[in-house]
Design an enzyme around this catalytic site. Structure first.
Site, short mmCIF file in Angstrom:
data_model
loop_
_atom_site.label_atom_id
_atom_site.label_comp_id
_atom_site.label_asym_id
_atom_site.label_seq_id
_atom_site.Cartn_x
_atom_site.Cartn_y
_atom_site.Cartn_z
N GLN A 92 -20.23 -37.01 -48.61
CA GLN A 92 -21.16 -36.64 -49.59
C GLN A 92 -20.52 -36.12 -51.27
O GLN A 92 -21.08 -35.33 -51.62
CB GLN A 92 -22.96 -35.33 -49.84
CG GLN A 92 -23.95 -36.66 -48.40
CD GLN A 92 -24.33 -35.60 -47.41
OE1 GLN A 92 -25.89 -34.30 -48.16
NE2 GLN A 92 -23.90 -34.71 -46.45
N HIS A 110 -22.17 -40.25 -52.91
CA HIS A 110 -22.60 -39.27 -54.19
C HIS A 110 -21.40 -39.39 -56.03
O HIS A 110 -21.39 -38.69 -56.18
CB HIS A 110 -22.62 -37.92 -54.34
CG HIS A 110 -24.63 -37.47 -52.97
ND1 HIS A 110 -24.17 -36.03 -52.45
CD2 HIS A 110 -24.70 -38.43 -52.81
CE1 HIS A 110 -25.96 -36.57 -51.46
NE2 HIS A 110 -25.96 -38.13 -51.95
N CYS A 140 -17.16 -46.66 -77.64
CA CYS A 140 -18.58 -47.30 -78.33
C CYS A 140 -19.61 -46.22 -79.47
O CYS A 140 -20.26 -46.46 -79.65
CB CYS A 140 -20.11 -47.56 -77.57
SG CYS A 140 -20.62 -46.35 -76.21
N GLY A 177 -20.31 -30.48 -41.72
CA GLY A 177 -20.47 -29.49 -42.58
C GLY A 177 -20.98 -30.43 -43.67
O GLY A 177 -20.90 -30.19 -44.84
N PRO A 204 -20.75 -24.33 -38.27
CA PRO A 204 -20.58 -22.76 -37.81
C PRO A 204 -22.30 -22.11 -37.85
O PRO A 204 -22.17 -21.25 -37.33
CB PRO A 204 -19.85 -21.94 -38.74
CG PRO A 204 -19.27 -22.95 -40.25
CD PRO A 204 -20.17 -23.77 -39.79
N1 APR Z 1 -16.65 -26.26 -41.87
C1 APR Z 1 -17.91 -26.21 -41.58
N2 APR Z 1 -18.91 -26.60 -41.85
C2 APR Z 1 -19.04 -25.53 -43.01
C3 APR Z 1 -18.32 -24.57 -43.34
C4 APR Z 1 -16.85 -24.70 -42.82
N3 APR Z 1 -15.68 -24.39 -43.15
N4 APR Z 1 -18.38 -23.89 -44.09
C5 APR Z 1 -19.66 -23.95 -44.28
N5 APR Z 1 -20.60 -24.94 -43.71
C6 APR Z 1 -21.25 -25.21 -43.65
C7 APR Z 1 -22.18 -24.25 -44.08
O1 APR Z 1 -23.15 -24.00 -42.96
C8 APR Z 1 -23.42 -25.49 -44.34
O2 APR Z 1 -24.12 -25.35 -43.42
O3 APR Z 1 -21.52 -26.88 -44.71
C9 APR Z 1 -22.38 -27.03 -45.20
C10 APR Z 1 -22.84 -26.91 -46.79
O4 APR Z 1 -24.10 -27.73 -46.85
P1 APR Z 1 -24.37 -27.65 -48.40
O5 APR Z 1 -23.66 -26.58 -49.55
O6 APR Z 1 -26.36 -27.41 -48.63
O7 APR Z 1 -23.70 -28.93 -48.71
P2 APR Z 1 -23.92 -30.86 -48.68
O8 APR Z 1 -24.69 -30.70 -47.55
O9 APR Z 1 -22.39 -31.53 -48.85
O10 APR Z 1 -24.71 -30.71 -50.06
C11 APR Z 1 -25.08 -32.02 -50.07
O11 APR Z 1 -26.37 -31.44 -51.77
O12 APR Z 1 -26.38 -30.13 -54.28
C12 APR Z 1 -26.08 -31.78 -53.26
O13 APR Z 1 -24.91 -33.28 -53.93
C13 APR Z 1 -24.65 -32.13 -53.72
O14 APR Z 1 -23.45 -33.27 -51.84
C14 APR Z 1 -24.41 -32.62 -52.59
C15 APR Z 1 -25.72 -32.53 -51.36
#
Ligand code: APR
Length: 234
Positions: A92, A110, A140, A177, A204
């Site tokens: 993503q 995305h 354009c 993550g 985590p």
């Molecule tokens: N290692 C693994 N996971 C981690 C770490 C780490 N070092 N640090 C944070 N996380 C986890 C958090 O606990 C959380 O569950 O990563 C996750 C990040 O979540 P989001 O910020 O919601 O990101 P994501 O799931 O990729 O978001 C999806 O939302 O805003 C839109 O388009 C955007 O692609 C994005 C989509």
């Protein structure tokens, strides 16, 4: 679980994968959407109302991403791709970090911060210099927009179909993550499970989908991936 060379493996990654490289996540502490309202920076309507504001925001994202480097977990994944040819990374993330670590088989759900698109002409440009726009306009005369999926945008149908096909065929699905809170990506872990894949979550924190996984590893991406690979006898 013991992996065979021809197993189909899917890594499903979100912002937490890049967090260890220093790229901020979207939600949780330090999350981008705590500081910025997506309604002002990450939707078509915001772009129509104030294109320069939205383009400034994305320029900043690229400049920040360039300050970061892929971490050991990204390179470990690339190693698995080399050893198991049927490995696909479904991400993503829009920061291009998987490609920077050498991974080739990457599905960007995305889109990418590194491509610009002209809506009127349907053309894609990759003419960014050190993350900065060399020209915000297409030939354009219209503004170009980042070739990414903003809130309320439709995902590319071909990409979705390819993703569904890949996940349905995988025997190992490793999510790293992601908060799994944005659709349709949030539905993919369930699809993997229903299709018979062994599913592992590395995060985590607990997520809304944690209970559907066969195993959860409550670690950050890099360390979590090491533990995960020990379990699957890589
Ligand atoms: N290692 C693994 N996971 C981690 C770490 C780490 N070092 N640090 C944070 N996380 C986890 C958090 O606990 C959380 O569950 O990563 C996750 C990040 O979540 P989001 O910020 O919601 O990101 P994501 O799931 O990729 O978001 C999806 O939302 O805003 C839109 O388009 C955007 O692609 C994005 C989509």
């Amino acid at each position: 679980m013991k992996l065979n060379r021809n197993d189909n493996i899917v890594f499903f990654t979100g912002a937490g994968m890049s967090a260890e490289s220093g790229v901020p996540t979207y939600r949780g502490s330090g999350g981008i959407w705590n500081e910025y309202q997506w309604e002002e920076y990450a939707c078509e309507r915001a772009f129509r109302n104030n294109p320069n504001n939205v383009l400034d925001f994305h320029e900043l994202r690229r400049i920040e991403a360039l300050k970061c480097k892929p971490h050991a977990g990204h390179f470990r994944m690339k190693g698995i791709e080399d050893k198991y040819p049927n490995t696909t990374i479904i991400t993503q993330n829009i920061d291009g970090m998987h490609q920077r670590s050498g991974s080739k088989n990457v599905i960007e759900l995305h889109g990418s911060l590194w491509r610009m698109r002209c809506e009127s002409e349907g053309t894609i440009h990759e003419d960014l210099e050190n993350g900065k726009y060399s020209n915000r306009y297409c030939e354009c005369g219209n503004f170009q927009r980042p070739d990414i999926i903003w809130f309320q945008d439709m995902l590319d149908e071909k990409i979705i179909n390819n993703t569904i096909f890949t996940i349905t065929a995988c025997s190992l699905f490793i999510s790293i993550g992601t908060s799994a809170s944005v659709w349709p990506a949030a539905g993919f872990p369930k699809l993997a499970k229903q299709s018979g894949a062994y599913c592992i979550e590395i995060n985590p924190e607990e997520t809304e989908l944690s209970s559907i996984y066969d195993e959860v590893i409550r670690e950050k991406a890099g360390r979590g991936l090491e533990l995960c690979l020990e379990k699957v006898q890589y």
